[in-house]
Write a protein that holds these residues in place. Structure first.
Motif, PDB file in Angstrom:
ATOM      1  N   ARG A 158       1.403  22.136   2.453  1.00 27.18           N
ATOM      2  CA  ARG A 158       0.412  21.975   1.385  1.00 27.18           C
ATOM      3  C   ARG A 158       0.165  20.501   1.060  1.00 27.18           C
ATOM      4  N   ASN A 159       1.193  19.670   1.240  1.00 29.15           N
ATOM      5  CA  ASN A 159       1.074  18.260   0.864  1.00 29.15           C
ATOM      6  C   ASN A 159       0.769  17.333   2.037  1.00 29.15           C
ATOM      7  N   LEU A 160       0.657  17.895   3.237  1.00 24.75           N
ATOM      8  CA  LEU A 160       0.486  17.045   4.422  1.00 24.75           C
ATOM      9  C   LEU A 160      -0.784  16.198   4.347  1.00 24.75           C
ATOM     10  N   VAL A 161      -1.931  16.823   4.195  1.00 21.48           N
ATOM     11  CA  VAL A 161      -3.186  16.070   4.175  1.00 21.48           C
ATOM     12  C   VAL A 161      -3.265  15.142   2.961  1.00 21.48           C
ATOM     13  N   PRO A 162      -2.905  15.587   1.751  1.00 20.23           N
ATOM     14  CA  PRO A 162      -2.892  14.652   0.626  1.00 20.23           C
ATOM     15  C   PRO A 162      -1.983  13.446   0.853  1.00 20.23           C
ATOM     16  N   ALA A 163      -0.839  13.663   1.512  1.00 22.69           N
ATOM     17  CA  ALA A 163       0.069  12.543   1.810  1.00 22.69           C
ATOM     18  C   ALA A 163      -0.578  11.561   2.779  1.00 22.69           C
ATOM     19  N   MET A 164      -1.266  12.087   3.795  1.00 21.86           N
ATOM     20  CA  MET A 164      -1.953  11.224   4.754  1.00 21.86           C
ATOM     21  C   MET A 164      -3.059  10.431   4.066  1.00 21.86           C
ATOM     22  N   GLN A 165      -3.795  11.085   3.197  1.00 22.99           N
ATOM     23  CA  GLN A 165      -4.870  10.400   2.468  1.00 22.99           C
ATOM     24  C   GLN A 165      -4.318   9.304   1.570  1.00 22.99           C
ATOM     25  N   SER A 166      -3.225   9.593   0.900  1.00 23.69           N
ATOM     26  CA  SER A 166      -2.601   8.618   0.004  1.00 23.69           C
ATOM     27  C   SER A 166      -2.087   7.417   0.788  1.00 23.69           C
ATOM     28  N   LEU A 167      -1.463   7.691   1.933  1.00 29.40           N
ATOM     29  CA  LEU A 167      -0.925   6.601   2.751  1.00 29.40           C
ATOM     30  C   LEU A 167      -2.055   5.743   3.317  1.00 29.40           C
ATOM     31  N   HIS A 168      -3.159   6.375   3.667  1.00 31.28           N
ATOM     32  CA  HIS A 168      -4.304   5.597   4.154  1.00 31.28           C
ATOM     33  C   HIS A 168      -4.873   4.719   3.045  1.00 31.28           C
ATOM     34  N   THR A 169      -4.936   5.259   1.834  1.00 32.46           N
ATOM     35  CA  THR A 169      -5.392   4.454   0.696  1.00 32.46           C
ATOM     36  C   THR A 169      -4.472   3.252   0.483  1.00 32.46           C
ATOM     37  N   ALA A 170      -3.169   3.468   0.676  1.00 34.04           N
ATOM     38  CA  ALA A 170      -2.223   2.360   0.562  1.00 34.04           C
ATOM     39  C   ALA A 170      -2.469   1.307   1.631  1.00 34.04           C
ATOM     40  N   LEU A 171      -2.825   1.744   2.833  1.00 33.26           N
ATOM     41  CA  LEU A 171      -3.165   0.794   3.895  1.00 33.26           C
ATOM     42  C   LEU A 171      -4.428   0.013   3.547  1.00 33.26           C
ATOM     43  N   VAL A 172      -5.395   0.704   2.971  1.00 27.69           N
ATOM     44  CA  VAL A 172      -6.623   0.024   2.535  1.00 27.69           C
ATOM     45  C   VAL A 172      -6.286  -1.050   1.503  1.00 27.69           C
ATOM     46  N   SER A 173      -5.430  -0.716   0.563  1.00 26.60           N
ATOM     47  CA  SER A 173      -5.049  -1.677  -0.478  1.00 26.60           C
ATOM     48  C   SER A 173      -4.373  -2.903   0.113  1.00 26.60           C
ATOM     49  N   ALA A 174      -3.666  -2.702   1.232  1.00 27.29           N
ATOM     50  CA  ALA A 174      -2.979  -3.818   1.888  1.00 27.29           C
ATOM     51  C   ALA A 174      -3.824  -4.449   2.989  1.00 27.29           C
ATOM     52  N   SER A 175      -5.078  -4.002   3.112  1.00 23.64           N
ATOM     53  CA  SER A 175      -6.017  -4.493   4.142  1.00 23.64           C
ATOM     54  C   SER A 175      -5.464  -4.297   5.555  1.00 23.64           C
ATOM     55  N   LEU A 176      -4.781  -3.174   5.759  1.00 23.29           N
ATOM     56  CA  LEU A 176      -4.208  -2.872   7.069  1.00 23.29           C
ATOM     57  C   LEU A 176      -4.871  -1.675   7.745  1.00 23.29           C
ATOM     58  N   HIS A 177      -5.829  -1.040   7.061  1.00 23.74           N
ATOM     59  CA  HIS A 177      -6.395   0.211   7.557  1.00 23.74           C
ATOM     60  C   HIS A 177      -7.209   0.053   8.830  1.00 23.74           C
ATOM     61  N   ARG A 178      -7.673  -1.149   9.132  1.00 28.07           N
ATOM     62  CA  ARG A 178      -8.431  -1.362  10.367  1.00 28.07           C
ATOM     63  C   ARG A 178      -7.511  -1.660  11.547  1.00 28.07           C
ATOM     64  N   ARG A 179      -6.250  -1.871  11.258  1.00 33.06           N
ATOM     65  CA  ARG A 179      -5.291  -2.196  12.323  1.00 33.06           C
ATOM     66  C   ARG A 179      -4.305  -1.062  12.584  1.00 33.06           C
ATOM     67  N   ILE A 180      -4.068  -0.230  11.586  1.00 35.93           N
ATOM     68  CA  ILE A 180      -3.048   0.808  11.702  1.00 35.93           C
ATOM     69  C   ILE A 180      -3.655   2.177  11.392  1.00 35.93           C
ATOM     70  N   GLN A 181      -3.471   3.113  12.302  1.00 38.06           N
ATOM     71  CA  GLN A 181      -4.011   4.467  12.124  1.00 38.06           C
ATOM     72  C   GLN A 181      -3.002   5.365  11.404  1.00 38.06           C
TER      73      GLN A 181
END
Length: 440
Positions: free
Chosen positions: A122-145
């Motif tokens: 149940r929490n898998l997709v929300p966890a992935m979305q949250s972690l991606h948002t964290a990557l965006v905040s760290a400006s790493l989302h274009r380098r790390i999938q």
């Protein structure tokens, strides 16, 4: 006429598609830095997948350029739905090592749906979305999938491949939003196909890419000649049913053990070498699969080392390409040529050796025409260069199935390193020291 084009099985540099899983459930492994140096200087492997975010290993791969995939343990998934926790996880496990360590991907959990743990699922997709948002905040989302790997247990009705679909309930409630998210962020769908876990005594040749009657898909009218193609096309069909055929597929784990329990057939060093070498050839041929032609799948072989602390059957501890002293359990062509030259086969103890003498693989007298045609279809289907035996080609004459099969069998034998098992072809091939061109 036997004209053999040399095929470079493993690509190097940024175009390589073969990686390896680096598991550490063993008490006899070399230090991570030694492993990193070995991979960098002695092999052509340029990407690895880890099973924990061990800072010592991440530091060891700094400044090597080797692409690293880092996991998040399953038990962390519920916590990651909290954005503050996700940002802290990125801060603790990724940012201290990036970009000196070439981290390219984060895997959120491992085969979560197959755990049947509803809290995790149940929490898998929300966890992935949250972690991606964290990557965006760290400006790493274009380098790390961000993505997550799946076993083939996510499928139902997977035979034939065209009928495959995701398991009911998980299809629309978990996998459809997951695939939608992956499409949005440009990440791949990761699956762990294991022909080893799907074969029987009747389908061993099908699993090992050997000549076999194949699996005919009545709906698509496609004849599948190996289990991996059928597995990947089953995943593709299931994705296509949900409208996500455009999302790339990555093979997160695939392998074959070199040792097993006494009652297991086809579990030995020669068979493991045969399977993994053929996986490498198949992946890098660019042939793709019947439903996904001309694709080169990013693929991670399981595993780098044997892991003597793993539980379960003997085979679980014997998937390694290398022993703990960094000598190969067997050679599948991933050692750099200078390493092979300075230490032939890099391991005199290994019974799987190629021949340096001039030898050819030819058709065994009395072999049935139907079997020989299967040999031709199999080799040419791998993407090897069969143009010379096509009409107008320099080896087209004599225009017989026997002659064309000998060409194809020898092409495969030479390309794969001249191991005896590469000339078996279901007992229709034999090795000769007599040049077949001269003997014509």
């Amino acid at each position: 006429m036997f004209m053999v084009r040399v095929l470079i099985i493993l690509l190097t540099g940024a175009d390589a598609s073969i990686g390896v899983n680096y598991g550490t459930l063993a008490n006899d492994l070399p230090p991570p830095r030694e492993v990193a140096e070995f991979l960098l200087h002695s092999t052509v492997i340029n990407r690895i997948r880890l099973f924990d975010a061990d800072p010592q290993i991440l530091r060891a791969f700094a400044h090597t350029g080797i692409a690293v995939t880092v996991p998040v343990p399953n038990d962390q998934i519920p916590h990651l739905t909290n954005l503050s926790f996700a940002k802290r996880w990125i801060s603790d496990h990724i940012q201290p090592h990036f970009p000196s360590t070439n981290i390219i991907r984060i895997l959120v959990g491992n085969e979560v749906i197959s755990t049947a743990n509803h809290l995790l699922i149940r929490n898998l997709v929300p966890a992935m979305q949250s972690l991606h948002t964290a990557l965006v905040s760290a400006s790493l989302h274009r380098r790390i999938q961000i993505t997550t790997p799946h076993s083939l247990g996510i499928l139902s009705d997977s035979t034939p491949p065209s009928s495959a679909k995701f398991r009911q309930g998980y299809d629309t409630h978990v996998l459809k939003p997951l695939l939608s998210f992956l499409r949005t962020i440009g990440s791949p769908f990761v699956v762990n196909p294991y022909p080893f876990f799907g074969y029987s005594s009747d389908t061993l040749d099908f699993a090992l890419f050997r000549p076999n009657p194949g699996l005919f898909d009545e709906d698509s009218k496609i004849l599948y000649t190996n289990m991996l193609d059928a597995q990947l096309d089953s995943v593709y069909s299931a994705m296509d049913r949900l409208g996500f055929s455009d999302v790339e597929i990555v093979v997160g784990e695939i392998g074959w053990p070199s040792n097993g329990d006494k009652d297991q057939i086809g579990v030995d060093i020669a068979t493991a070498a045969e399977f993994n070498k053929k996986v490498v050839a198949r992946v890098n041929s660019g042939t793709g699969t019947p439903l996904m032609p001309n694709r080169t799948f990013e693929t991670y072989i399981f595993a780098l080392f044997n892991e003597n602390l793993k539980s379960g059957p003997t085979s679980e501890r014997n998937f390694g390409l290398f022993r703990s002293d960094l000598t190969p359990t067997y050679d599948i062509g991933i050692l750099r040529p200078t390493v092979r030259t300075s230490n032939p086969e890099s391991n005199p103890r290994s019974p799987v050796r190629g021949s340096s003498e001039k030898r050819w693989c030819v058709t065994k007298p009395g072999a049935e025409t139907v079997a020989l045609q299967r040999n031709i279809d199999y080799v040419c289907g791998l993407g090897l260069d069969c143009w010379p035996i096509k009409e107008g080609g320099p080896c087209y004459l004599p225009n017989t199935v026997e002659a064309h099969s000998s060409y194809a069998m020898n092409l495969f034998y030479q390309t794969m390193g001249k191991h005896e098992f590469d000339c078996d072809f279901d007992k229709t091939g034999k090795i000769t020291a007599l040049d077949p061109v001269i003997s014509l």
